[in-house]
Write a protein that holds these residues in place. Sequence first.
Motif, PDB file in Angstrom:
ATOM      1  N   UNK A   1       0.664  -1.066  -0.111  1.00 35.72           N
ATOM      2  CA  UNK A   1      -0.165   0.006  -0.132  1.00 35.72           C
ATOM      3  C   UNK A   1       0.791   1.254  -0.118  1.00 35.72           C
ATOM      4  N   UNK A   2       0.284   2.422  -0.484  1.00 37.66           N
ATOM      5  CA  UNK A   2       0.986   3.660  -0.484  1.00 37.66           C
ATOM      6  C   UNK A   2       1.384   4.016   1.261  1.00 37.66           C
ATOM      7  N   UNK A   3       2.436   4.619   1.264  1.00 37.73           N
ATOM      8  CA  UNK A   3       2.675   5.059   2.542  1.00 37.73           C
ATOM      9  C   UNK A   3       1.695   5.832   3.349  1.00 37.73           C
ATOM     10  N   UNK A   4       1.195   6.702   2.316  1.00 33.01           N
ATOM     11  CA  UNK A   4       0.077   7.740   3.062  1.00 33.01           C
ATOM     12  C   UNK A   4      -1.264   7.112   3.436  1.00 33.01           C
ATOM     13  N   UNK A   5      -1.372   5.660   2.943  1.00 32.77           N
ATOM     14  CA  UNK A   5      -2.712   4.966   3.293  1.00 32.77           C
ATOM     15  C   UNK A   5      -2.399   3.993   4.246  1.00 32.77           C
ATOM     16  N   UNK A   6      -1.256   3.873   5.094  1.00 37.02           N
ATOM     17  CA  UNK A   6      -0.817   2.707   5.989  1.00 37.02           C
ATOM     18  C   UNK A   6      -1.838   2.849   7.006  1.00 37.02           C
ATOM     19  N   UNK A   7      -2.222   3.903   7.512  1.00 34.95           N
ATOM     20  CA  UNK A   7      -3.141   4.072   8.663  1.00 34.95           C
ATOM     21  C   UNK A   7      -4.605   3.361   8.249  1.00 34.95           C
ATOM     22  N   UNK A   8      -4.928   3.229   7.185  1.00 28.69           N
ATOM     23  CA  UNK A   8      -6.109   2.572   6.545  1.00 28.69           C
ATOM     24  C   UNK A   8      -5.793   1.003   6.748  1.00 28.69           C
ATOM     25  N   UNK A   9      -4.761   0.605   6.148  1.00 25.03           N
ATOM     26  CA  UNK A   9      -4.306  -0.620   6.081  1.00 25.03           C
ATOM     27  C   UNK A   9      -4.029  -1.373   7.241  1.00 25.03           C
ATOM     28  N   UNK A  10      -3.443  -0.734   8.339  1.00 30.42           N
ATOM     29  CA  UNK A  10      -2.936  -1.201   9.645  1.00 30.42           C
ATOM     30  C   UNK A  10      -4.146  -0.461  10.810  1.00 30.42           C
ATOM     31  N   UNK A  11      -5.329  -1.210  10.507  1.00 28.48           N
ATOM     32  CA  UNK A  11      -6.354  -0.735  11.521  1.00 28.48           C
ATOM     33  C   UNK A  11      -6.256  -1.052  12.912  1.00 28.48           C
ATOM     34  N   UNK A  12      -5.730  -2.070  13.178  1.00 33.31           N
ATOM     35  CA  UNK A  12      -5.550  -2.514  14.708  1.00 33.31           C
ATOM     36  C   UNK A  12      -4.767  -1.524  15.441  1.00 33.31           C
ATOM     37  N   UNK A  13      -3.390  -1.339  14.716  1.00 33.41           N
ATOM     38  CA  UNK A  13      -2.524  -0.555  15.400  1.00 33.41           C
ATOM     39  C   UNK A  13      -3.064   1.043  15.641  1.00 33.41           C
ATOM     40  N   UNK A  14      -3.912   1.256  14.319  1.00 33.49           N
ATOM     41  CA  UNK A  14      -4.298   2.714  14.507  1.00 33.49           C
ATOM     42  C   UNK A  14      -5.256   2.713  15.679  1.00 33.49           C
ATOM     43  N   UNK A  15      -6.072   1.756  15.735  1.00 36.13           N
ATOM     44  CA  UNK A  15      -7.128   1.855  16.716  1.00 36.13           C
ATOM     45  C   UNK A  15      -6.414   1.974  17.990  1.00 36.13           C
TER      46      UNK A  15
END
Length: 170
Positions: free
Chosen positions: A42-56
Amino acid sequence: PLPAAAVRPYLEGQFELAGLLAANGIAFLVGLQYYAESFDQVHFLTWWLFADSPVALALGTVALATMIPSAGSRAKRQTGQLSAVIHTLAVVTLVFTGVWTTIVVGWGWVTTTTYAPSEALFLILTHIGFVVEAALLAHVGTTDRVALGTAGLLISVTLYFDYVLGHHPP
């Protein structure tokens, strides 16, 4: 919700709050390590959408950090628009990723060999912990329509990114 008497020690005690913050930090790093091998998908700027558990977990950590100034005294509801958005995002994402991951991993464990039993059990137990943390935060956070709308939008964008665009977690 959890009884207030059971929640108070974790949100009011200095060592308990520090322990929760440390546990979130460690869990965040473990979560990032889990996703690290596939970050190049995934693009670097969208990692927060991809890694949803760490973001939570990161949102939960920020919400817990708002309790630091009152640690050692009686926990009070956090007020204000920014606080409402932070706490609502934390509670909604923790519940969503906790429940969703528990269901998906549990289903994968029962129907396929996607996860080794120890890995599946670890994922299920840690993600149930997300829901427990959300229940703790619900005692001190507030919400409003803007915060709920923001949380709903975030979950919708995450689901679109994961399952419509095909970037679901490993």
